[in-house]
Design a protein around this motif. Structure first.
Motif, PDB file in Angstrom:
ATOM      1  N   GLU A   1      25.908 -43.952 -37.133  1.00 29.66           N
ATOM      2  CA  GLU A   1      26.967 -43.353 -37.092  1.00 29.66           C
ATOM      3  C   GLU A   1      27.532 -41.849 -36.248  1.00 29.66           C
ATOM      4  N   VAL A   2      28.675 -42.739 -35.635  1.00 31.47           N
ATOM      5  CA  VAL A   2      28.590 -41.234 -34.676  1.00 31.47           C
ATOM      6  C   VAL A   2      29.460 -40.567 -35.034  1.00 31.47           C
ATOM      7  N   VAL A   3      29.144 -38.846 -34.196  1.00 32.50           N
ATOM      8  CA  VAL A   3      29.616 -37.875 -35.144  1.00 32.50           C
ATOM      9  C   VAL A   3      29.572 -37.526 -33.885  1.00 32.50           C
ATOM     10  N   ASP A   4      30.984 -35.955 -34.025  1.00 33.06           N
ATOM     11  CA  ASP A   4      31.172 -34.967 -33.557  1.00 33.06           C
ATOM     12  C   ASP A   4      30.356 -33.948 -32.669  1.00 33.06           C
ATOM     13  N   MET A   5      30.427 -33.115 -32.044  1.00 34.84           N
ATOM     14  CA  MET A   5      29.625 -32.507 -31.337  1.00 34.84           C
ATOM     15  C   MET A   5      30.012 -31.182 -31.962  1.00 34.84           C
TER      16      MET A   5
ATOM     17  N   ILE B   1      28.597 -30.445 -35.327  1.00 30.68           N
ATOM     18  CA  ILE B   1      26.745 -30.342 -35.560  1.00 30.68           C
ATOM     19  C   ILE B   1      25.955 -29.935 -37.171  1.00 30.68           C
ATOM     20  N   ASN B   2      26.370 -28.730 -37.474  1.00 31.62           N
ATOM     21  CA  ASN B   2      26.061 -27.950 -38.809  1.00 31.62           C
ATOM     22  C   ASN B   2      26.061 -28.799 -39.833  1.00 31.62           C
ATOM     23  N   GLU B   3      26.682 -29.329 -40.086  1.00 32.90           N
ATOM     24  CA  GLU B   3      27.286 -30.315 -40.889  1.00 32.90           C
ATOM     25  C   GLU B   3      26.862 -31.673 -41.000  1.00 32.90           C
ATOM     26  N   THR B   4      26.131 -31.921 -39.562  1.00 33.50           N
ATOM     27  CA  THR B   4      26.093 -32.750 -39.820  1.00 33.50           C
ATOM     28  C   THR B   4      24.814 -33.096 -39.851  1.00 33.50           C
ATOM     29  N   TYR B   5      23.770 -31.761 -40.059  1.00 31.31           N
ATOM     30  CA  TYR B   5      22.294 -31.086 -40.516  1.00 31.31           C
ATOM     31  C   TYR B   5      22.158 -31.072 -41.693  1.00 31.31           C
ATOM     32  N   LYS B   6      23.128 -30.642 -41.902  1.00 30.50           N
ATOM     33  CA  LYS B   6      23.283 -30.785 -43.725  1.00 30.50           C
ATOM     34  C   LYS B   6      23.133 -31.957 -44.498  1.00 30.50           C
ATOM     35  N   ARG B   7      23.956 -33.462 -43.920  1.00 35.82           N
ATOM     36  CA  ARG B   7      24.253 -34.487 -44.376  1.00 35.82           C
ATOM     37  C   ARG B   7      22.441 -35.067 -43.618  1.00 35.82           C
ATOM     38  N   LEU B   8      21.896 -34.532 -43.030  1.00 31.88           N
ATOM     39  CA  LEU B   8      20.261 -35.114 -42.315  1.00 31.88           C
ATOM     40  C   LEU B   8      19.798 -34.537 -43.898  1.00 31.88           C
TER      41      LEU B   8
ATOM     42  N   ALA C   1      31.859 -37.098 -25.786  1.00 27.65           N
ATOM     43  CA  ALA C   1      33.326 -36.276 -25.220  1.00 27.65           C
ATOM     44  C   ALA C   1      33.992 -35.783 -26.476  1.00 27.65           C
ATOM     45  N   THR C   2      33.134 -35.655 -27.107  1.00 28.52           N
ATOM     46  CA  THR C   2      34.151 -34.210 -28.412  1.00 28.52           C
ATOM     47  C   THR C   2      33.093 -33.015 -27.895  1.00 28.52           C
ATOM     48  N   MET C   3      32.351 -33.111 -27.136  1.00 28.67           N
ATOM     49  CA  MET C   3      32.165 -31.491 -26.677  1.00 28.67           C
ATOM     50  C   MET C   3      33.545 -30.598 -26.482  1.00 28.67           C
ATOM     51  N   PRO C   4      33.683 -29.304 -26.768  1.00 34.70           N
ATOM     52  CA  PRO C   4      34.748 -28.719 -26.519  1.00 34.70           C
ATOM     53  C   PRO C   4      34.348 -28.296 -25.795  1.00 34.70           C
ATOM     54  N   ALA C   5      35.856 -28.494 -24.725  1.00 37.69           N
ATOM     55  CA  ALA C   5      36.191 -27.587 -23.425  1.00 37.69           C
ATOM     56  C   ALA C   5      35.446 -25.843 -23.396  1.00 37.69           C
TER      57      ALA C   5
ATOM     58  N   ARG D   1      22.290 -44.193 -42.341  1.00 40.74           N
ATOM     59  CA  ARG D   1      21.891 -44.972 -41.990  1.00 40.74           C
ATOM     60  C   ARG D   1      22.511 -45.535 -40.643  1.00 40.74           C
ATOM     61  N   TYR D   2      21.682 -45.452 -39.798  1.00 36.31           N
ATOM     62  CA  TYR D   2      20.004 -44.866 -40.094  1.00 36.31           C
ATOM     63  C   TYR D   2      20.031 -43.811 -38.908  1.00 36.31           C
ATOM     64  N   ARG D   3      20.892 -43.106 -38.262  1.00 38.53           N
ATOM     65  CA  ARG D   3      20.597 -42.539 -37.160  1.00 38.53           C
ATOM     66  C   ARG D   3      22.115 -41.678 -36.529  1.00 38.53           C
ATOM     67  N   PHE D   4      22.389 -40.117 -36.643  1.00 40.46           N
ATOM     68  CA  PHE D   4      23.823 -40.126 -35.959  1.00 40.46           C
ATOM     69  C   PHE D   4      23.082 -40.180 -34.672  1.00 40.46           C
ATOM     70  N   VAL D   5      24.451 -40.158 -33.815  1.00 34.78           N
ATOM     71  CA  VAL D   5      24.520 -40.178 -32.600  1.00 34.78           C
ATOM     72  C   VAL D   5      25.949 -39.555 -32.218  1.00 34.78           C
ATOM     73  N   ILE D   6      25.592 -38.105 -31.252  1.00 32.30           N
ATOM     74  CA  ILE D   6      26.716 -37.089 -31.228  1.00 32.30           C
ATOM     75  C   ILE D   6      27.796 -38.011 -30.123  1.00 32.30           C
TER      76      ILE D   6
END
Lengths: 349, 349
Positions: free
Chosen positions: B317-321, B324-331, B345-349, B337-342
Motif C-alpha cells: 500500500e503506497v503512503v505519503d511521506m 508517516i506518523n499515522e502510518t506507524y500507528k496503523r502498523l 515524490a510526496t516528500m515535502p519541499a 496487507r502486507y507492506r507500506f511503501v512511501i
C-alpha cells in the motif's frame, strides 16, 4: 516364559527390591544374553522416581546391558553361544516405517519398544531392563562387542556412548573443527573421548574448575570455565559444534554465543522446558540448535566397532546389585566419575 | 558532502519530522541513487521508538530502498545513469573477513554498517536510511532491479524479501517438501510466494482464520490454524521445513511438534527471549531450530533476479511521506496487507 532374578522399583519413588523378572522363551530370531554388567544411567533414577511419569511399575531399570550369549534362535546369524553381546535403550520397533528403514529405530513412526518402562510391539506387554541376570532380545536390537575391550566398561556405551557418538557423526565432526562439550558427566566424558578420536579440537566447557584436569586426561585440548565471563567473551563465535550434555534446564544463551556462523549446538541431555532463549542470538550470525536421541542399531554397532578400533570405553565404578539404593543416592549428589556399572555376579540368590 | 530532504525521529519515541540528511559526495565506487520508493519495515518502528536501544538519533529509518541511478563513480561497472537500483539493510562491511569473503556481509566479523541506526566503517559516522530523497552507497551494497517488475512493489524485497528467501535457499527448500510459513505479515507473505515458486508444498500456519483466503491467493496450498488443536495434532511430525516469521516471543513447542525427523524451523522474526522450549521435543525425533538474518549482497541480487524470473513482488500500500506518523500507528495495529511503501515524490519541499 521363564523367570530370572532382578531388582525392580515396585512403585514410584520406592526403593528397589528383588523381583522375579519374566522373560520370553527364545524365538527364532532371539538372542538370550546372560547379563554380566548393567550400567546405571541417570535416566534410570528419573524413571524409577516417575519424574517423567506415568511410569510402568514394577519397573526394572537398566538400558546399558552387556553380557554373554547363552542361547540363540535358529534364525540368528550374528552370534554364537559364548560371544559378548550388548543391548541398549531399545528392544524392538515396527521395522517397517520410513525411520526404521533408515536404521533410525529410535525415531520409529509407529512404536519404539524401549528396554524398560515401555511395552513390546503389542503395546501391552511391559518391558523389563538390565538390572537382572538374563534378557531375551531380537537379534536386530543387539550389538556385538569386541573381546579387546574391558567388558564392564563397555556397558555405558550402549546409552551414554551412542547418545554422544550419534550427533557427532550426524553433524560430521572431524579434523579442523573446534568442538565444545558442555557438561562433564556420564555423557560429557564420552563426548570428549569421541570428539577427540574423530580428530576435532576439543574444549570441555564446565562450571567446575575442579573438573578441568580430569577433562584433559579424558582428551580435551582445553578447558573453558563457563563461570569465567572474560573467557566466555573471548571464546564468543568461535565454535563449530557444541555437544550440550547438561541434563537440566539451563540458560542456553551463553553457549549459543560461543557458536560461529553456521555453528550447531546439539542438546542431548535436557528434556524439560528451557526459558529465555534469545531469538536474535540465533540470527546474528546464523546459528542452529538441535536435539538428538541415542542412535539407531546399525550406528550403535558402528560406534562399538569405533570403540574397539580406538580403545575407547567408559570411566566406571563397579557397584553391587544389593547396594543399588545407596548408589542412587550417590548419583543424586553427582558422586560418580563417570558411570556406575552393576556387576551382575553380585545379584542376590 | 551535500544535504537532501528526509524525515527523522529526532529522539527516541518522538514523532518523525523533516530533517536535512547529510550525504557524502560520490566516491570512485559509489552509486548515487534518487530514491523513488522506500518500504516501511516493522523494525523501523522498533528502532525509531528505541525498543532495542540505544539508538542513534536523529534517526532516518528505511532499509527497503529503490530508485534511479543519478550518478556513478568512475569505478562503478554495474550501473549507468538512469538504471533502477536497490539498497537493503546494509551499506558497507569490512569486505575482508571470512564472512565477507563468503558474500555474507550481514555476518561481517568486524563491522557491518547497517543502512540506518548504524555507523560507517569508521564506527563513528552515523548512517541514515531511506526516508529521504537521495542516498550514496558503495556499488557492492546495491542491487540491480529488473524493469519488468513494478518498481514500488520491489522495495520490500530488500528486507522482507531477502530475509525469507535466504533461509529457504540455505536449507534447500524445493519440490517434494512440505513447507510451513508461520505468521502472515510482511515477511510471511513473501515466504509463501518464494516457497511456492521454489516448488514446495506450502502451508500457511496462522492464528487468524480470516487470513486463510488471502494466504491461498498468495500461493499457499493449504492453511493450518494454529488455534485448532485437532488440526495441529493431525499435522504433527509432518513438515520438512518451517519458516517462522512471528516477530514477538511466542510458544515454539506447537511448531516444533509439526517438524518431522530432521526437519528444521528457522526463526526470522523474533529477536527477544523465548520461554518454555521443551528440550525433549527437539530430541524425539531429531529436530532443528535455527536463526537467519537477511542475506548477503550476492544473494540479494540472486533473489532480485529470481523475482524478475517468477514475477514476484510484494503486496503493498503506497503512503505519503508526510503521513508517516499515522502510518506507524496503523502498523502497530497490523492494519497493513502486507507492506507500506512511501512514494518519495510526496516528500515535502
Amino acid at each position: 516364559m521363564f523367570e530370572v532374578r532382578g531388582f525392580a522399583a515396585p512403585q514410584a519413588n520406592a526403593p528397589l527390591v528383588p523381583f522375579k523378572v519374566p522373560r520370553r522363551d527364545v524365538g527364532p530370531n532371539d538372542v538370550h544374553i546372560e547379563i554380566l554388567y548393567s550400567g546405571i544411567c541417570h535416566s534410570d533414577l528419573h524413571q524409577a522416581q516417575d519424574d517423567w511419569g506415568p511410569g510402568i511399575f514394577p519397573m526394572v531399570p537398566g538400558h546399558e546391558i552387556v553380557g554373554r550369549v547363552k542361547a540363540v534362535g535358529p534364525g540368528v546369524t550374528k552370534f554364537k553361544v559364548g560371544d559378548y553381546a550388548g543391548v541398549g535403550c531399545m528392544v524392538d520397533s515396527c521395522r517397517e516405517c520410513e525411520s526404521c528403514k533408515r536404521d533410525l529405530e529410535q525415531y520409529c513412526l509407529t512404536h519404539t519398544s524401549f528396554t524398560y518402562n515401555g511395552t513390546e510391539q503389542d503395546k501391552t506387554t511391559p518391558t523389563y531392563g538390565g538390572y537382572s541376570t538374563d534378557i531375551v532380545v531380537q537379534e536386530r536390537f543387539t550389538v556385538k562387542i569386541s573381546e579387546k575391550l574391558d567388558l564392564k566398561a563397555t556397558a555405558p556405551l550402549l546409552c551414554a556412548g551412542i547418545t554422544t557418538y550419534s550427533p557427532l557423526r550426524h553433524w560430521k565432526v572431524g579434523p579442523g573443527q573446534k568442538v565444545g562439550v558442555v557438561g562433564l558427566g556420564g555423557l560429557g566424558h564420552m563426548g570428549v573421548k569421541f570428539a577427540k578420536a574423530m580428530g576435532a579440537h576439543v574444549t570441555m566447557i564446565t562450571t567446575s574448575a575442579s573438573k578441568g584436569a580430569d577433562a584433559k586426561r579424558l582428551g580435551a585440548d582445553t578447558v573453558l570455565l563457563s563461570t569465567d565471563a572474560d573467557a566466555m567473551k573471548a571464546a564468543a563465535s568461535s565454535f563449530d559444534f557444541l555437544l550440550n550434555t547438561v541434563p537440566v534446564s539451563h540458560d542456553l544463551n551463553p553457549y549459543i554465543n560461543l557458536l560461529k556462523l553456521d555453528g550447531t549446538m546439539v542438546l542431548v541431555g535436557v528434556l524439560t522446558p528451557i526459558d529465555g532463549m534469545i531469538g536474535g542470538a540465533l540470527m546474528l550470525p546464523r546459528r542452529t540448535i538441535a536435539g538428538s536421541a541415542i542412535g539407531g542399531m546399525a550406528e550403535t554397532q558402528e560406534m562399538m566397532d569405533f570403540c574397539a578400533e580406538h580403545g575407547i570405553v567408559s570411566d566406571i565404578e563397579v557397584v553391587d546389585m544389593a547396594s543399588i539404593n545407596e548408589t542412587y543416592k550417590r548419583l543424586v549428589k553427582n558422586d560418580v566419575r563417570y558411570r556406575f556399572v552393576i556387576d551382575m555376579a553380585t545379584m542376590p540368590a
